[in-house]
Design an enzyme around this catalytic site. Structure first.
Site, short mmCIF file in Angstrom:
data_model
loop_
_atom_site.label_atom_id
_atom_site.label_comp_id
_atom_site.label_asym_id
_atom_site.label_seq_id
_atom_site.Cartn_x
_atom_site.Cartn_y
_atom_site.Cartn_z
N GLU A 46 0.82 -1.22 0.00
CA GLU A 46 0.00 0.00 0.00
C GLU A 46 0.86 1.26 0.00
O GLU A 46 0.54 2.23 -0.69
CB GLU A 46 -0.96 0.00 1.20
CG GLU A 46 -2.10 -1.00 1.05
CD GLU A 46 -2.99 -0.73 -0.17
OE1 GLU A 46 -3.04 0.42 -0.64
OE2 GLU A 46 -3.61 -1.69 -0.67
N GLN A 51 0.57 6.74 -5.46
CA GLN A 51 1.05 7.55 -6.57
C GLN A 51 2.03 6.81 -7.50
O GLN A 51 2.82 7.44 -8.18
CB GLN A 51 1.76 8.81 -6.08
CG GLN A 51 1.19 9.34 -4.82
CD GLN A 51 1.10 10.84 -4.83
OE1 GLN A 51 1.09 11.47 -5.86
NE2 GLN A 51 1.01 11.42 -3.66
N THR A 52 2.01 5.51 -7.50
CA THR A 52 2.94 4.76 -8.36
C THR A 52 2.19 3.63 -9.06
O THR A 52 1.34 2.97 -8.45
CB THR A 52 4.11 4.19 -7.51
OG1 THR A 52 4.69 5.25 -6.78
CG2 THR A 52 5.18 3.56 -8.38
N LEU A 89 12.05 4.52 -6.73
CA LEU A 89 10.58 4.46 -6.60
C LEU A 89 9.97 5.84 -6.39
O LEU A 89 8.78 6.06 -6.65
CB LEU A 89 10.22 3.51 -5.44
CG LEU A 89 8.85 2.86 -5.41
CD1 LEU A 89 8.51 2.18 -6.73
CD2 LEU A 89 8.79 1.83 -4.29
N GLY A 90 10.80 6.78 -5.93
CA GLY A 90 10.32 8.16 -5.76
C GLY A 90 9.51 8.36 -4.48
O GLY A 90 9.25 7.43 -3.74
N TYR A 129 -7.55 6.00 4.01
CA TYR A 129 -7.52 4.99 2.96
C TYR A 129 -6.65 3.80 3.36
O TYR A 129 -7.07 2.64 3.30
CB TYR A 129 -7.03 5.58 1.62
CG TYR A 129 -6.62 4.46 0.71
CD1 TYR A 129 -7.59 3.70 0.05
CD2 TYR A 129 -5.28 4.06 0.61
CE1 TYR A 129 -7.22 2.59 -0.70
CE2 TYR A 129 -4.91 2.96 -0.13
CZ TYR A 129 -5.89 2.24 -0.79
OH TYR A 129 -5.54 1.13 -1.51
N ASP A 147 -9.56 5.50 -2.42
CA ASP A 147 -8.45 6.32 -2.93
C ASP A 147 -8.99 7.12 -4.11
O ASP A 147 -10.20 7.11 -4.38
CB ASP A 147 -7.25 5.43 -3.30
CG ASP A 147 -7.57 4.47 -4.45
OD1 ASP A 147 -8.72 4.46 -4.93
OD2 ASP A 147 -6.67 3.73 -4.88
N CYS A 211 -18.16 -1.26 -19.99
CA CYS A 211 -18.15 -1.31 -18.52
C CYS A 211 -19.20 -2.29 -17.98
O CYS A 211 -20.36 -2.25 -18.37
CB CYS A 211 -18.41 0.08 -17.96
SG CYS A 211 -18.37 0.08 -16.17
N CYS A 217 -24.96 2.53 -13.38
CA CYS A 217 -24.14 3.74 -13.23
C CYS A 217 -24.90 4.97 -13.72
O CYS A 217 -25.38 4.99 -14.85
CB CYS A 217 -22.85 3.56 -14.03
SG CYS A 217 -21.84 5.06 -14.09
S1 SF4 Z 1 -18.76 6.17 -15.81
FE1 SF4 Z 1 -19.91 4.40 -15.04
S2 SF4 Z 1 -20.37 3.15 -16.86
FE2 SF4 Z 1 -18.76 4.61 -17.41
S3 SF4 Z 1 -16.86 3.47 -17.07
FE3 SF4 Z 1 -17.28 4.62 -15.17
S4 SF4 Z 1 -18.45 3.22 -13.87
FE4 SF4 Z 1 -18.48 2.38 -15.94
#
Ligand code: SF4
Length: 231
Positions: A46, A51-52, A89-90, A129, A147, A211, A217
């Site tokens: 972690e 950032q890597t 690694l920075g 996180y 994150d 997706c 979504c």
């Molecule tokens: S915006 Fe929604 S549908 Fe589009 S890639 Fe991201 S999670 Fe998937």
């Protein structure tokens, strides 16, 4: 009205989780820190991953653990040697913090990283996180791990009007709502969220057309093109 909206949110979260897990089980990458539950190995990964890129971290991760196989070995090492192991690694502050964390764990926790996120957050270099990540990925606790990648996915999927930064309490609350109450499955959902943010819902490009959670979504189901740029 409020109850209806809670029910709607729960339905969306369940649909999102189903699509996410189905996809992750087929497409999740086999990464070394996903094959272990050793808390020390998890915390090293972690710190390195902050950032890597994953591809850069893999070689350093193995080399570092060969040189410091236990948290006690790391705690006892001279600071200059730890710094040298991090060369290339920075962001060297991470090496200093990891070294201080190892010393604190040896001094205050008998060499065993705590499982409680509240105690983890008191250790050097550990924010909300990382505390969640160690609790979940090492101890399979039901803890959110938000994150920047995960925040982006949750924002686009559930709160498209939320600003990018800072990561708000609302995003943390939704990340927790998505998690199953079972620790093993919470581990998987958190890994899957990160994977989706790294491979599909990236900062540069939201690949909504491919997706697995598009139907759940709020951004993806409103796009008609196969890809949504810069959402
Ligand atoms: S915006 Fe929604 S549908 Fe589009 S890639 Fe991201 S999670 Fe998937």
């Amino acid at each position: 009205m409020a109850r209806k909206s809670r029910a709607e949110r729960a339905r969306q979260a369940a649909e999102f989780r189903r699509g996410l897990l189905r996809w992750y089980r087929r497409h999740g990458r086999d990464l070394p820190w996903r094959r272990t539950r050793d808390p020390y190995h998890i915390v090293v990964s972690e710190f390195m991953l902050q950032q890597t890129q994953v591809s850069r971290v893999e070689a350093y991760y193995h080399r570092f653990l060969e040189r410091y196989p236990t948290i006690s070995a790391l705690a006892a090492a001279p600071p200059a040697a730890v710094r040298e192991s991090w060369d290339g690694l920075g962001y060297y502050r991470r090496a200093t913090n990891l070294h201080r964390l190892a010393q604190a764990v040896v001094d205050q926790h008998a060499g065993v990283l705590p499982a409680d996120p509240v105690k983890l957050e008191q250790l050097p270099g550990v924010g909300r996180y990382t505390a969640g990540a160690v609790a979940c990925f090492a101890y399979e606790r039901v803890a959110a791990t938000v994150d920047t990648n995960v925040a982006r996915v949750i924002r686009r999927a559930f709160h498209p009007r939320q600003p990018d930064k800072p990561i708000s309490r609302r995003l943390w609350a939704t990340a927790l709502e998505i998690l199953p109450r079972n620790g093993k499955r919470a581990w998987e959902v958190n890994q899957a969220l990160m994977e989706l943010g790294a491979l599909v819902c990236t900062a540069r490009l939201a690949k909504c057309g491919e997706c697995p959670v598009r139907a759940a979504c709020r951004t993806g189901r409103n796009v008609t093109l196969s890809e949504a740029k810069g959402t």
